[in-house]
Design a protein around this motif. Structure first.
Motif, PDB file in Angstrom:
ATOM      1  N   SER A   1      11.062 -30.127 -21.274  1.00  0.00           N
ATOM      2  CA  SER A   1      11.216 -30.316 -19.824  1.00  0.00           C
ATOM      3  C   SER A   1      12.571 -29.810 -19.349  1.00  0.00           C
ATOM      4  CB  SER A   1      11.058 -31.799 -19.454  1.00  0.00           C
ATOM      5  OG  SER A   1       9.752 -32.245 -19.720  1.00  0.00           O
TER       6      SER A   1
ATOM      7  N   MET B   1      12.576 -25.962 -19.506  1.00  0.00           N
ATOM      8  CA  MET B   1      11.720 -25.327 -18.504  1.00  0.00           C
ATOM      9  C   MET B   1      12.071 -25.762 -17.076  1.00  0.00           C
ATOM     10  SD  MET B   1       8.172 -25.327 -20.645  1.00  0.00           S
ATOM     11  CE  MET B   1       7.317 -24.236 -19.534  1.00  0.00           C
TER      12      MET B   1
ATOM     13  N   ALA C   1       8.858 -22.562 -26.281  1.00  0.00           N
ATOM     14  CA  ALA C   1      10.182 -22.958 -25.797  1.00  0.00           C
ATOM     15  C   ALA C   1      10.975 -23.674 -26.880  1.00  0.00           C
ATOM     16  CB  ALA C   1      10.048 -23.841 -24.553  1.00  0.00           C
TER      17      ALA C   1
END
Length: 150
Positions: A70, A73, A87
C-alpha cells in the motif's frame, strides 16, 4: 556467519524501508533457525552468487506485506495480487541491489538473482539453518533470513 556478510543486508533493509516506505525499523535479537516460514507470510527469495554464494529471504507477515505494498503503490491494497507481488519483489530487488553496493565498497563482488515471490506454505525449504534478523515497525514485523556458504 561473519558480521561483514550480515551487516550489508541489515543496512540495506533499514535504508530501503526508510527511503521507499518511510518506515523506521527496530531490529530485534538475531537468531539461527530452520528455513521454514508461517503459511501466509510473503517471501521474497534472492540468490547470491559471485564472491559469496547463498540465499536471502525477506519474510513479511501478510498484514505487513499488505501495508508495505500500500505504501509503495500509494493507495490501499487489500490483497496481494500479481501487481502486489511485483511491487514487493521489487522491494527485495532494491534491498539486494543496495546490499551488493555495500559489499562492493568492501571489495566483495556479488550478484543477486532475480527475486522470487512465494507464500510461506509454498516455500520449498532446503533444510538449511539460516541467520534470521527480525525487525519491527509501525506497520508490523518482517525479517531477513540469510544463508551464506562458508
Amino acid at each position: 556467519m561473519k558480521a561483514e556478510h550480515i551487516n550489508p543486508f541489515i543496512i540495506s533493509v533499514c535504508k530501503i524501508m526508510k527511503d521507499i516506505c518511510m518506515l523506521d525499523l527496530k531490529m530485534g535479537k538475531p537468531f539461527v533457525k530452520d528455513d521454514k516460514y508461517e503459511g501466509d507470510s510473503s517471501l521474497i527469495k534472492l540468490g547470491i552468487i559471485g564472491a559469496l554464494k547463498g540465499e536471502v529471504v525477506l519474510s513479511l507477515h501478510y498484514e505487513t506485506a499488505l501495508a508495505v505494498i500500500s505504501k509503495m503503490m500509494m493507495m490501499p491494497v487489500n490483497e496481494i495480487d500479481a501487481i502486489g507481488q511485483s511491487a514487493i519483489s521489487e522491494l527485495g530487488n532494491m534491498i539486494a541491489g543496495n546490499a551488493a553496493t555495500v559489499f562492493a565498497n568492501d571489495s566483495i563482488i556479488i550478484d543477486i538473482t532475480t527475486p522470487d515471490y512465494c507464500v510461506g506454505k509454498d516455500y520449498a525449504g532446503s533444510g538449511k539453518q539460516v541467520f534470521c534478523i527480525p525487525f519491527e515497525s509501525d506497520i508490523g514485523e518482517l525479517s531477513i533470513n540469510i544463508f551464506i556458504e562458508e
